[in-house]
Design a protein around this motif. Structure first.
Motif, PDB file in Angstrom:
ATOM      1  N   MET A 258       0.840  -1.192   0.000  1.00 39.79           N
ATOM      2  CA  MET A 258       0.000   0.000   0.000  1.00 39.79           C
ATOM      3  C   MET A 258       0.878   1.247   0.000  1.00 39.79           C
ATOM      4  N   HIS A 259       0.489   2.230  -0.782  1.00 37.18           N
ATOM      5  CA  HIS A 259       1.207   3.502  -0.840  1.00 37.18           C
ATOM      6  C   HIS A 259       0.713   4.385   0.303  1.00 37.18           C
ATOM      7  N   THR A 260       1.304   4.198   1.479  1.00 41.43           N
ATOM      8  CA  THR A 260       0.770   4.828   2.684  1.00 41.43           C
ATOM      9  C   THR A 260       0.718   6.348   2.598  1.00 41.43           C
ATOM     10  N   GLU A 261       1.764   6.962   2.071  1.00 44.44           N
ATOM     11  CA  GLU A 261       1.773   8.431   1.975  1.00 44.44           C
ATOM     12  C   GLU A 261       0.627   8.931   1.109  1.00 44.44           C
ATOM     13  N   LYS A 262       0.392   8.240  -0.019  1.00 43.28           N
ATOM     14  CA  LYS A 262      -0.682   8.643  -0.924  1.00 43.28           C
ATOM     15  C   LYS A 262      -2.055   8.393  -0.297  1.00 43.28           C
ATOM     16  N   VAL A 263      -2.165   7.292   0.446  1.00 42.55           N
ATOM     17  CA  VAL A 263      -3.427   7.002   1.132  1.00 42.55           C
ATOM     18  C   VAL A 263      -3.704   8.073   2.178  1.00 42.55           C
ATOM     19  N   ILE A 264      -2.688   8.455   2.919  1.00 46.75           N
ATOM     20  CA  ILE A 264      -2.834   9.507   3.925  1.00 46.75           C
ATOM     21  C   ILE A 264      -3.296  10.805   3.274  1.00 46.75           C
ATOM     22  N   ASP A 265      -2.640  11.187   2.187  1.00 48.28           N
ATOM     23  CA  ASP A 265      -3.019  12.417   1.474  1.00 48.28           C
ATOM     24  C   ASP A 265      -4.461  12.336   0.964  1.00 48.28           C
ATOM     25  N   HIS A 266      -4.835  11.156   0.487  1.00 50.01           N
ATOM     26  CA  HIS A 266      -6.204  10.969  -0.041  1.00 50.01           C
ATOM     27  C   HIS A 266      -7.235  11.162   1.065  1.00 50.01           C
ATOM     28  N   ILE A 267      -6.993  10.555   2.225  1.00 47.96           N
ATOM     29  CA  ILE A 267      -7.946  10.659   3.332  1.00 47.96           C
ATOM     30  C   ILE A 267      -8.020  12.091   3.850  1.00 47.96           C
ATOM     31  N   VAL A 268      -6.872  12.730   3.985  1.00 51.79           N
ATOM     32  CA  VAL A 268      -6.836  14.107   4.483  1.00 51.79           C
ATOM     33  C   VAL A 268      -7.594  15.040   3.527  1.00 51.79           C
ATOM     34  N   THR A 269      -7.380  14.862   2.233  1.00 49.32           N
ATOM     35  CA  THR A 269      -8.098  15.668   1.241  1.00 49.32           C
ATOM     36  C   THR A 269      -9.591  15.418   1.319  1.00 49.32           C
ATOM     37  N   TRP A 270      -9.969  14.156   1.461  1.00 51.28           N
ATOM     38  CA  TRP A 270     -11.391  13.783   1.581  1.00 51.28           C
ATOM     39  C   TRP A 270     -12.026  14.443   2.796  1.00 51.28           C
ATOM     40  N   LEU A 271     -11.329  14.426   3.922  1.00 55.76           N
ATOM     41  CA  LEU A 271     -11.843  15.042   5.142  1.00 55.76           C
ATOM     42  C   LEU A 271     -12.005  16.550   4.973  1.00 55.76           C
ATOM     43  N   LYS A 272     -11.025  17.191   4.368  1.00 62.30           N
ATOM     44  CA  LYS A 272     -11.083  18.641   4.165  1.00 62.30           C
ATOM     45  C   LYS A 272     -12.258  19.012   3.267  1.00 62.30           C
ATOM     46  N   GLU A 273     -12.422  18.268   2.188  1.00 58.85           N
ATOM     47  CA  GLU A 273     -13.504  18.557   1.251  1.00 58.85           C
ATOM     48  C   GLU A 273     -14.864  18.325   1.906  1.00 58.85           C
ATOM     49  N   TYR A 274     -14.973  17.263   2.691  1.00 57.40           N
ATOM     50  CA  TYR A 274     -16.252  16.963   3.329  1.00 57.40           C
ATOM     51  C   TYR A 274     -16.619  18.063   4.324  1.00 57.40           C
ATOM     52  N   ALA A 275     -15.665  18.457   5.151  1.00 59.43           N
ATOM     53  CA  ALA A 275     -15.934  19.493   6.150  1.00 59.43           C
ATOM     54  C   ALA A 275     -16.286  20.822   5.484  1.00 59.43           C
ATOM     55  N   THR A 276     -15.579  21.136   4.420  1.00 60.14           N
ATOM     56  CA  THR A 276     -15.839  22.388   3.697  1.00 60.14           C
ATOM     57  C   THR A 276     -17.232  22.379   3.090  1.00 60.14           C
ATOM     58  N   ASN A 277     -17.577  21.290   2.418  1.00 61.95           N
ATOM     59  CA  ASN A 277     -18.894  21.191   1.773  1.00 61.95           C
ATOM     60  C   ASN A 277     -20.031  21.161   2.788  1.00 61.95           C
ATOM     61  N   ALA A 278     -19.754  20.596   3.932  1.00 61.24           N
ATOM     62  CA  ALA A 278     -20.773  20.512   4.987  1.00 61.24           C
ATOM     63  C   ALA A 278     -20.850  21.801   5.809  1.00 61.24           C
ATOM     64  N   LYS A 279     -19.919  22.721   5.514  1.00 59.99           N
ATOM     65  CA  LYS A 279     -19.844  24.003   6.232  1.00 59.99           C
ATOM     66  C   LYS A 279     -19.692  23.781   7.744  1.00 59.99           C
TER      67      LYS A 279
END
Length: 263
Positions: free
Chosen positions: A1-22
Motif C-alpha cells: 500500500m502507498h501509505t503516503e498517498k493514502v494519507i493524502d487521499h484521506i486528508v483531502t477527503w476530510l477537508k472537502e467533506y468538512a468544507t462542503n458541509a460548512k
C-alpha cells in the motif's frame, strides 16, 4: 500500500467533506488505541480545528497513559489540535443506580459495556454541537464491515469514517508512517469497555490478521467446508459474527406502507 498517498487521499477527503458541509472542524474520542490515534492524526493534518477528547470510565491506567502521550505529541505537532478530558465514571455509576436490579445477569456485562460506548457518543456530540464539529469515527474495515465489532449508536454513531475502508493491518501501516507513539503501535487492541484486561482477540476468539484473512476468503466465495483446523475455526467465527451483526451494517429497516392502504 502507498501509505503516503493514502494519507493524502484521506486528508483531502476530510477537508472537502468538512468544507462542503460548512462545518468548523473535527472531534475524536481518544482511547489510547491505534484506530483513534490514526484517525485523530489524519484529522489534525487537515488543518481544521481538531478536538481530542478523553472519556475514561473506570479506564485502565495503561490506556489513559497512552492516550495522554498521543494527545501531547499531536499538540506539539499541530497548532490546530486541542484537547479536553471528561471523566464519565460518575455518570456511568449514577446511571447504574437509576436502573432496576437485574436478576438474570446473562447480558448485563455486555449491556453495561455498550452503555459506556453510548455515553461517550453522547459526550462527543455534545461538544460537537457546541463547536459545530464533525464526529470522526475510528472504526476500521474489519470491525465495521467484517465482524461488526462496535456498539450500535455508540462508537458506531459518527458523522464521517476516515479509516473504515482500511484493514487493521493497513491502519498499522499508516500509524507507522504518521509516527504514532510506539506504545500505541505495540499495545494489544482492546475496546476497554469491560473494566478489565481483556483484549479484542479475547472477545472475538481470533486475531485481526486472522479476521482479515477470513474476510478475504468470504469475498472469494469460500465456504466453511473449504477449510480444516484453525482456518476452519477462524472462518466459522468470522461468518457467525458477520451474520449476527448485519443489523449494524445495513440501513435501519423501514416498514413501507403499500399505496393501496393510503387510498
Amino acid at each position: 500500500m502507498h501509505t503516503e498517498k493514502v494519507i493524502d487521499h484521506i486528508v483531502t477527503w476530510l477537508k472537502e467533506y468538512a468544507t462542503n458541509a460548512k462545518m468548523n472542524g473535527f472531534i475524536v474520542g481518544i482511547s489510547g488505541g491505534i484506530d483513534s490515534a490514526v484517525t485523530s492524526t489524519l484529522c489534525a493534518k487537515t488543518g481544521f480545528p481538531t478536538l481530542c477528547v478523553e472519556m475514561p470510565i473506570h479506564q485502565a491506567q495503561s490506556q489513559v497513559t497512552r492516550a495522554e502521550e498521543h494527545i501531547a505529541k499531536l499538540k506539539e505537532q499541530f497548532p490546530n489540535v486541542s484537547s479536553l478530558r471528561t471523566d464519565l465514571t460518575p455518570v456511568f455509576e449514577s446511571f447504574k443506580t437509576q436502573t432496576p436490579k437485574v436478576d438474570d445477569s446473562t447480558f448485563l456485562d455486555l449491556s453495561l459495556a455498550n452503555t459506556r460506548a453510548r455515553l461517550r457518543m453522547t459526550t462527543l456530540y455534545y461538544f460537537a454541537g457546541l463547536h459545530k464539529y464533525l464526529v470522526a469515527g475510528t472504526g476500521n474495515k474489519v470491525e465495521d464491515f467484517g465482524v461488526g465489532f462496535y456498539t450500535k449508536y455508540g462508537d458506531g454513531g459518527v458523522d464521517v469514517s476516515p479509516i473504515a475502508d482500511l484493514m487493521k493491518s493497513e491502519v498499522y501501516a499508516l500509524a507507522k508512517t504518521l509516527n504514532v507513539p510506539n506504545s500505541i503501535q505495540k499495545a494489544a487492541p482492546t475496546d476497554g469497555l469491560f473494566g478489565d484486561s481483556r483484549t479484542d482477540e479475547d472477545q472475538i476468539g481470533a486475531s485481526y490478521d486472522e479476521l482479515e484473512w477470513a474476510m478475504k476468503m468470504q469475498e472469494n466465495k469460500k465456504v466453511l467446508s473449504d477449510f480444516v483446523g484453525r482456518e476452519k475455526v477462524v472462518f466459522e467465527i468470522f461468518t457467525r459474527l458477520n451474520k449476527a451483526n448485519q443489523h449494524k451494517m445495513i440501513p435501519i429497516p423501514v416498514c413501507e406502507i403499500p399505496n393501496h392502504l393510503r387510498d
